[in-house]
Design a protein around this motif. Structure first.
Motif, PDB file in Angstrom:
ATOM      1  N   ARG A  86       0.838  -1.210   0.000  1.00  0.00           N
ATOM      2  CA  ARG A  86       0.000   0.000   0.000  1.00  0.00           C
ATOM      3  C   ARG A  86       0.871   1.258   0.000  1.00  0.00           C
ATOM      4  NH1 ARG A  86      -5.630  -0.872   2.497  1.00  0.00           N
ATOM      5  NH2 ARG A  86      -5.777  -3.133   2.541  1.00  0.00           N
ATOM      6  N   ILE A  87       1.902   1.228   0.832  1.00  0.00           N
ATOM      7  CA  ILE A  87       2.810   2.381   0.888  1.00  0.00           C
ATOM      8  C   ILE A  87       3.486   2.571  -0.461  1.00  0.00           C
ATOM      9  CG2 ILE A  87       4.963   3.213   1.920  1.00  0.00           C
ATOM     10  CD1 ILE A  87       4.004   1.836   4.546  1.00  0.00           C
ATOM     11  N   GLU A  88       3.958   1.490  -1.058  1.00  0.00           N
ATOM     12  CA  GLU A  88       4.603   1.562  -2.367  1.00  0.00           C
ATOM     13  C   GLU A  88       3.619   2.042  -3.426  1.00  0.00           C
ATOM     14  OE1 GLU A  88       7.658   1.055  -5.278  1.00  0.00           O
ATOM     15  OE2 GLU A  88       7.649   1.355  -3.126  1.00  0.00           O
ATOM     16  N   ASN A  89       2.366   1.575  -3.364  1.00  0.00           N
ATOM     17  CA  ASN A  89       1.341   2.005  -4.304  1.00  0.00           C
ATOM     18  C   ASN A  89       1.114   3.519  -4.198  1.00  0.00           C
ATOM     19  OD1 ASN A  89      -0.669   1.849  -6.237  1.00  0.00           O
ATOM     20  ND2 ASN A  89      -2.249   1.219  -4.779  1.00  0.00           N
ATOM     21  N   GLU A  90       1.001   4.021  -2.985  1.00  0.00           N
ATOM     22  CA  GLU A  90       0.824   5.465  -2.789  1.00  0.00           C
ATOM     23  C   GLU A  90       2.011   6.245  -3.338  1.00  0.00           C
ATOM     24  OE1 GLU A  90      -1.718   7.421  -1.674  1.00  0.00           O
ATOM     25  OE2 GLU A  90      -2.869   5.549  -1.827  1.00  0.00           O
ATOM     26  N   ARG A  91       3.200   5.725  -3.071  1.00  0.00           N
ATOM     27  CA  ARG A  91       4.402   6.410  -3.565  1.00  0.00           C
ATOM     28  C   ARG A  91       4.405   6.439  -5.094  1.00  0.00           C
ATOM     29  NH1 ARG A  91       9.013   5.424  -5.747  1.00  0.00           N
ATOM     30  NH2 ARG A  91       8.816   3.166  -5.697  1.00  0.00           N
ATOM     31  N   LEU A  92       4.058   5.324  -5.713  1.00  0.00           N
ATOM     32  CA  LEU A  92       4.031   5.251  -7.175  1.00  0.00           C
ATOM     33  C   LEU A  92       2.944   6.149  -7.759  1.00  0.00           C
ATOM     34  CD1 LEU A  92       4.636   1.442  -7.721  1.00  0.00           C
ATOM     35  CD2 LEU A  92       6.238   3.308  -8.195  1.00  0.00           C
ATOM     36  N   LYS A  93       1.788   6.233  -7.104  1.00  0.00           N
ATOM     37  CA  LYS A  93       0.735   7.154  -7.559  1.00  0.00           C
ATOM     38  C   LYS A  93       1.223   8.594  -7.530  1.00  0.00           C
ATOM     39  CE  LYS A  93      -3.505   4.686  -6.351  1.00  0.00           C
ATOM     40  NZ  LYS A  93      -4.666   4.680  -5.435  1.00  0.00           N
ATOM     41  N   GLU A  94       1.898   8.935  -6.431  1.00  0.00           N
ATOM     42  CA  GLU A  94       2.416  10.300  -6.315  1.00  0.00           C
ATOM     43  C   GLU A  94       3.448  10.571  -7.401  1.00  0.00           C
ATOM     44  OE1 GLU A  94       3.809  10.690  -2.309  1.00  0.00           O
ATOM     45  OE2 GLU A  94       1.775  10.601  -1.471  1.00  0.00           O
ATOM     46  N   GLU A  95       4.306   9.600  -7.678  1.00  0.00           N
ATOM     47  CA  GLU A  95       5.295   9.765  -8.750  1.00  0.00           C
ATOM     48  C   GLU A  95       4.607   9.923 -10.095  1.00  0.00           C
ATOM     49  OE1 GLU A  95       8.543   6.999  -9.255  1.00  0.00           O
ATOM     50  OE2 GLU A  95       8.855   6.933  -7.084  1.00  0.00           O
ATOM     51  N   LEU A  96       3.590   9.088 -10.354  1.00  0.00           N
ATOM     52  CA  LEU A  96       2.858   9.159 -11.616  1.00  0.00           C
ATOM     53  C   LEU A  96       2.180  10.504 -11.763  1.00  0.00           C
ATOM     54  CD1 LEU A  96       1.760   7.751 -14.159  1.00  0.00           C
ATOM     55  CD2 LEU A  96      -0.170   6.985 -12.764  1.00  0.00           C
ATOM     56  N   ASN A  97       1.552  10.956 -10.699  1.00  0.00           N
ATOM     57  CA  ASN A  97       0.885  12.257 -10.747  1.00  0.00           C
ATOM     58  C   ASN A  97       1.895  13.382 -10.959  1.00  0.00           C
ATOM     59  OD1 ASN A  97      -1.583  11.071 -10.400  1.00  0.00           O
ATOM     60  ND2 ASN A  97      -1.610  11.353  -8.187  1.00  0.00           N
ATOM     61  N   ALA A  98       3.052  13.251 -10.338  1.00  0.00           N
ATOM     62  CA  ALA A  98       4.077  14.280 -10.520  1.00  0.00           C
ATOM     63  C   ALA A  98       4.587  14.280 -11.959  1.00  0.00           C
ATOM     64  CB  ALA A  98       5.228  14.050  -9.549  1.00  0.00           C
ATOM     65  N   VAL A  99       4.756  13.130 -12.552  1.00  0.00           N
ATOM     66  CA  VAL A  99       5.271  13.030 -13.924  1.00  0.00           C
ATOM     67  C   VAL A  99       4.218  13.483 -14.934  1.00  0.00           C
ATOM     68  CG1 VAL A  99       6.009  11.370 -15.690  1.00  0.00           C
ATOM     69  CG2 VAL A  99       6.948  11.246 -13.397  1.00  0.00           C
ATOM     70  N   THR A 100       2.962  13.051 -14.720  1.00  0.00           N
ATOM     71  CA  THR A 100       1.913  13.380 -15.688  1.00  0.00           C
ATOM     72  C   THR A 100       1.338  14.763 -15.451  1.00  0.00           C
ATOM     73  OG1 THR A 100       0.225  12.360 -14.314  1.00  0.00           O
ATOM     74  CG2 THR A 100       1.250  10.981 -16.012  1.00  0.00           C
ATOM     75  N   GLY A 101       1.559  15.328 -14.307  1.00  0.00           N
ATOM     76  CA  GLY A 101       1.040  16.651 -14.004  1.00  0.00           C
ATOM     77  C   GLY A 101      -0.422  16.623 -13.608  1.00  0.00           C
ATOM     78  N   ILE A 102      -0.972  15.451 -13.344  1.00  0.00           N
ATOM     79  CA  ILE A 102      -2.369  15.333 -12.939  1.00  0.00           C
ATOM     80  C   ILE A 102      -2.411  15.356 -11.417  1.00  0.00           C
ATOM     81  CG2 ILE A 102      -4.416  13.870 -12.957  1.00  0.00           C
ATOM     82  CD1 ILE A 102      -3.354  12.641 -15.543  1.00  0.00           C
ATOM     83  N   PRO A 103      -3.204  16.265 -10.833  1.00  0.00           N
ATOM     84  CA  PRO A 103      -3.284  16.292  -9.370  1.00  0.00           C
ATOM     85  C   PRO A 103      -4.001  15.060  -8.838  1.00  0.00           C
ATOM     86  CG  PRO A 103      -4.761  17.936 -10.324  1.00  0.00           C
ATOM     87  CD  PRO A 103      -4.000  17.326 -11.451  1.00  0.00           C
ATOM     88  N   ASP A 104      -3.782  14.762  -7.575  1.00  0.00           N
ATOM     89  CA  ASP A 104      -4.415  13.614  -6.918  1.00  0.00           C
ATOM     90  C   ASP A 104      -5.927  13.663  -7.080  1.00  0.00           C
ATOM     91  OD1 ASP A 104      -2.629  11.871  -5.904  1.00  0.00           O
ATOM     92  OD2 ASP A 104      -2.696  12.606  -3.830  1.00  0.00           O
ATOM     93  N   GLY A 105      -6.538  12.517  -7.300  1.00  0.00           N
ATOM     94  CA  GLY A 105      -7.987  12.430  -7.372  1.00  0.00           C
ATOM     95  C   GLY A 105      -8.527  12.621  -8.767  1.00  0.00           C
ATOM     96  N   ASP A 106      -7.741  13.122  -9.721  1.00  0.00           N
ATOM     97  CA  ASP A 106      -8.224  13.352 -11.071  1.00  0.00           C
ATOM     98  C   ASP A 106      -7.776  12.260 -12.027  1.00  0.00           C
ATOM     99  OD1 ASP A 106      -9.483  15.608 -10.266  1.00  0.00           O
ATOM    100  OD2 ASP A 106      -7.949  16.995 -10.974  1.00  0.00           O
TER     101      ASP A 106
END
Length: 149
Positions: A86-106
């Motif tokens: 779960r922690i790794e999943n959250e970290r990867l989501k944050e990385e993906l959002n940072a790379v794609t420029g999409i804010p959390d939840g979108d």
């Protein structure tokens, strides 16, 4: 001499009475011992017939306790692994959002369509940041109008 014989006969009668009392006492004890022996034999037979299942059940109980301990250890490992994932999943989501420029939840949902829910954390962050675009504000206004209607 006759007196000696009579006295000797009395002594013999007394000895015979005492011996008879002892015999009666010993016969009573013998009956009790026979009863005890029979009871002991029954108990030994019962123990022999129950002893084998008890040994088997004891062994099975020990095996089940060991399996229970092993299962508890496995569950703890899975819980720990799940938490790490779960922690790794959250970290990867944050990385993906940072790379794609999409804010959390979108992000898009698993079905491929746009996500319909946003976390409350992100809504309050967006509202306080002041970086809302005009289209986002218009979208919210349209939703309010639909709800009121």
């Amino acid at each position: 001499m006759v007196d000696g014989i009579v006295e000797h006969m009395k002594q013999q009668e007394t000895i015979q009475k005492n011996m008879q009392q002892r015999i009666n006492l010993l016969e009573g004890e013998n009956v009790m011992l026979r009863g005890s022996q029979e009871k002991l034999h029954r108990l030994q037979t019962d123990y022999a017939s129950v002893g084998i299942p008890i040994e088997r059940l004891t062994k099975e109980n020990q095996e089940l306790e060991k399996k229970g301990r092993d299962l508890a250890t496995t569950v703890m490992r899975f819980l720990h692994s799940n938490q790490a994932l779960r922690i790794e999943n959250e970290r990867l989501k944050e990385e993906l959002n940072a790379v794609t420029g999409i804010p959390d939840g979108d992000t898009e949902s698993d079905t491929g369509g746009p996500s319909k829910k946003r976390s409350r954390r992100n809504v309050t962050t967006e509202a306080t940041s002041g970086d809302e675009t005009e289209s986002e504000t218009e979208g919210r206004s349209e939703k309010r109008v639909r709800r009121e209607a």
